[in-house]
Motif scaffolding. Structure first.
Motif, PDB file in Angstrom:
ATOM      1  N   UNK A 154      -4.493  -8.990   1.983  1.00 60.49           N
ATOM      2  CA  UNK A 154      -4.292  -8.294   0.703  1.00 60.49           C
ATOM      3  C   UNK A 154      -2.820  -8.049   0.423  1.00 60.49           C
ATOM      4  N   UNK A 155      -2.055  -7.847   1.478  1.00 61.71           N
ATOM      5  CA  UNK A 155      -0.617  -7.665   1.305  1.00 61.71           C
ATOM      6  C   UNK A 155      -0.001  -8.930   0.720  1.00 61.71           C
ATOM      7  N   UNK A 156      -0.396 -10.085   1.231  1.00 65.01           N
ATOM      8  CA  UNK A 156       0.190 -11.346   0.782  1.00 65.01           C
ATOM      9  C   UNK A 156      -0.394 -11.836  -0.545  1.00 65.01           C
ATOM     10  N   UNK A 157      -1.707 -11.751  -0.712  1.00 63.73           N
ATOM     11  CA  UNK A 157      -2.322 -12.289  -1.925  1.00 63.73           C
ATOM     12  C   UNK A 157      -2.221 -11.368  -3.133  1.00 63.73           C
ATOM     13  N   UNK A 158      -2.320 -10.060  -2.898  1.00 61.19           N
ATOM     14  CA  UNK A 158      -2.408  -9.115  -4.009  1.00 61.19           C
ATOM     15  C   UNK A 158      -1.251  -8.132  -4.062  1.00 61.19           C
ATOM     16  N   UNK A 159      -0.250  -8.345  -3.230  1.00 62.69           N
ATOM     17  CA  UNK A 159       0.930  -7.471  -3.172  1.00 62.69           C
ATOM     18  C   UNK A 159       0.572  -6.004  -2.927  1.00 62.69           C
ATOM     19  N   UNK A 160      -0.482  -5.772  -2.153  1.00 58.07           N
ATOM     20  CA  UNK A 160      -0.835  -4.403  -1.795  1.00 58.07           C
ATOM     21  C   UNK A 160       0.115  -3.917  -0.714  1.00 58.07           C
ATOM     22  N   UNK A 161       0.547  -2.717  -0.853  1.00 64.08           N
ATOM     23  CA  UNK A 161       1.499  -2.146   0.102  1.00 64.08           C
ATOM     24  C   UNK A 161       0.810  -1.828   1.428  1.00 64.08           C
ATOM     25  N   UNK A 162       1.513  -2.093   2.502  1.00 61.61           N
ATOM     26  CA  UNK A 162       1.059  -1.644   3.816  1.00 61.61           C
ATOM     27  C   UNK A 162       1.959  -0.471   4.188  1.00 61.61           C
ATOM     28  N   UNK A 163       1.416   0.710   4.022  1.00 61.10           N
ATOM     29  CA  UNK A 163       2.164   1.937   4.268  1.00 61.10           C
ATOM     30  C   UNK A 163       2.101   2.301   5.753  1.00 61.10           C
ATOM     31  N   UNK A 164       2.974   3.208   6.173  1.00 61.33           N
ATOM     32  CA  UNK A 164       2.894   3.666   7.567  1.00 61.33           C
ATOM     33  C   UNK A 164       1.520   4.252   7.916  1.00 61.33           C
ATOM     34  N   UNK A 165       0.891   4.931   6.970  1.00 61.83           N
ATOM     35  CA  UNK A 165      -0.440   5.491   7.225  1.00 61.83           C
ATOM     36  C   UNK A 165      -1.456   4.374   7.457  1.00 61.83           C
ATOM     37  N   UNK A 166      -1.367   3.277   6.687  1.00 60.49           N
ATOM     38  CA  UNK A 166      -2.275   2.143   6.891  1.00 60.49           C
ATOM     39  C   UNK A 166      -2.018   1.492   8.250  1.00 60.49           C
ATOM     40  N   UNK A 167      -0.755   1.344   8.601  1.00 59.46           N
ATOM     41  CA  UNK A 167      -0.418   0.753   9.903  1.00 59.46           C
ATOM     42  C   UNK A 167      -0.984   1.618  11.028  1.00 59.46           C
ATOM     43  N   UNK A 168      -0.833   2.916  10.898  1.00 63.37           N
ATOM     44  CA  UNK A 168      -1.357   3.833  11.919  1.00 63.37           C
ATOM     45  C   UNK A 168      -2.878   3.732  11.997  1.00 63.37           C
ATOM     46  N   UNK A 169      -3.531   3.747  10.836  1.00 64.94           N
ATOM     47  CA  UNK A 169      -4.988   3.665  10.808  1.00 64.94           C
ATOM     48  C   UNK A 169      -5.509   2.369  11.387  1.00 64.94           C
ATOM     49  N   UNK A 170      -4.907   1.253  11.019  1.00 58.47           N
ATOM     50  CA  UNK A 170      -5.330  -0.039  11.561  1.00 58.47           C
ATOM     51  C   UNK A 170      -5.015  -0.093  13.055  1.00 58.47           C
ATOM     52  N   UNK A 171      -3.914   0.511  13.456  1.00 56.57           N
ATOM     53  CA  UNK A 171      -3.590   0.586  14.882  1.00 56.57           C
ATOM     54  C   UNK A 171      -4.656   1.343  15.670  1.00 56.57           C
ATOM     55  N   UNK A 172      -5.178   2.422  15.084  1.00 56.67           N
ATOM     56  CA  UNK A 172      -6.258   3.156  15.735  1.00 56.67           C
ATOM     57  C   UNK A 172      -7.520   2.296  15.854  1.00 56.67           C
ATOM     58  N   UNK A 173      -7.792   1.503  14.817  1.00 52.06           N
ATOM     59  CA  UNK A 173      -8.946   0.606  14.864  1.00 52.06           C
ATOM     60  C   UNK A 173      -8.772  -0.410  15.990  1.00 52.06           C
ATOM     61  N   UNK A 174      -7.590  -0.998  16.068  1.00 48.45           N
ATOM     62  CA  UNK A 174      -7.320  -1.983  17.119  1.00 48.45           C
ATOM     63  C   UNK A 174      -7.434  -1.326  18.496  1.00 48.45           C
ATOM     64  N   UNK A 175      -6.907  -0.109  18.638  1.00 44.31           N
ATOM     65  CA  UNK A 175      -7.028   0.598  19.915  1.00 44.31           C
ATOM     66  C   UNK A 175      -8.493   0.840  20.251  1.00 44.31           C
ATOM     67  N   UNK A 176      -9.281   1.212  19.265  1.00 35.94           N
ATOM     68  CA  UNK A 176     -10.708   1.417  19.482  1.00 35.94           C
ATOM     69  C   UNK A 176     -11.401   0.142  19.931  1.00 35.94           C
ATOM     70  N   UNK A 177     -11.035  -0.974  19.308  1.00 36.23           N
ATOM     71  CA  UNK A 177     -11.617  -2.258  19.700  1.00 36.23           C
ATOM     72  C   UNK A 177     -11.264  -2.607  21.147  1.00 36.23           C
TER      73      UNK A 177
END
Length: 110
Positions: A75-98
């Motif tokens: 979505x960042x590349x196709x739709x120019x959606x911003x990846x904010x620090x909060x999104x990075x943190x949240x996705x990082x938590x998901x990856x840690x959970x996985x």
């Protein structure tokens, strides 16, 4: 190996279906919606094959977690959606959970 491949392709189909949802909202509602329905259906079918050997909770967590990670990046590349620090943190938590889920896989019998 077969079931892991089914999970991999289920993730790809889910991501493509979700991305087509965004395209349908912006471009062609009929084509995008039909593509979304077909791809999400394929994704669930492939996921059903994966859970024949992979525990449901593990497969679903990987399917959804990796899907969220890929959709965020795409979505960042196709739709120019911003990846904010909060999104990075949240996705990082998901990856840690996985990572924790996969580390514990196979230890249910102990």
């Amino acid at each position: 190996m077969y079931h892991s491949m089914m999970l991999f392709f289920a993730i790809i189909a889910e991501v493509a279906g979700t991305i087509s949802m965004r395209f349908s909202a912006e471009n062609n509602p009929v084509t995008g919606t039909v593509a979304m329905i077909i791809l999400i259906g394929i994704s669930y079918f492939l996921l059903s094959k994966a859970i024949q050997k992979i525990p449901l909770g593990v497969a679903y967590a990987i399917w959804e977690g990796v899907g969220i990670l890929l959709i965020t990046i795409i979505s960042n590349y196709l739709f120019d959606e911003m990846i904010t620090p909060a999104k990075i943190f949240g996705v990082g938590l998901i990856v840690a959970g996985l990572i924790f889920i996969n580390t514990d896989e196979g230890h249910d019998d102990e």
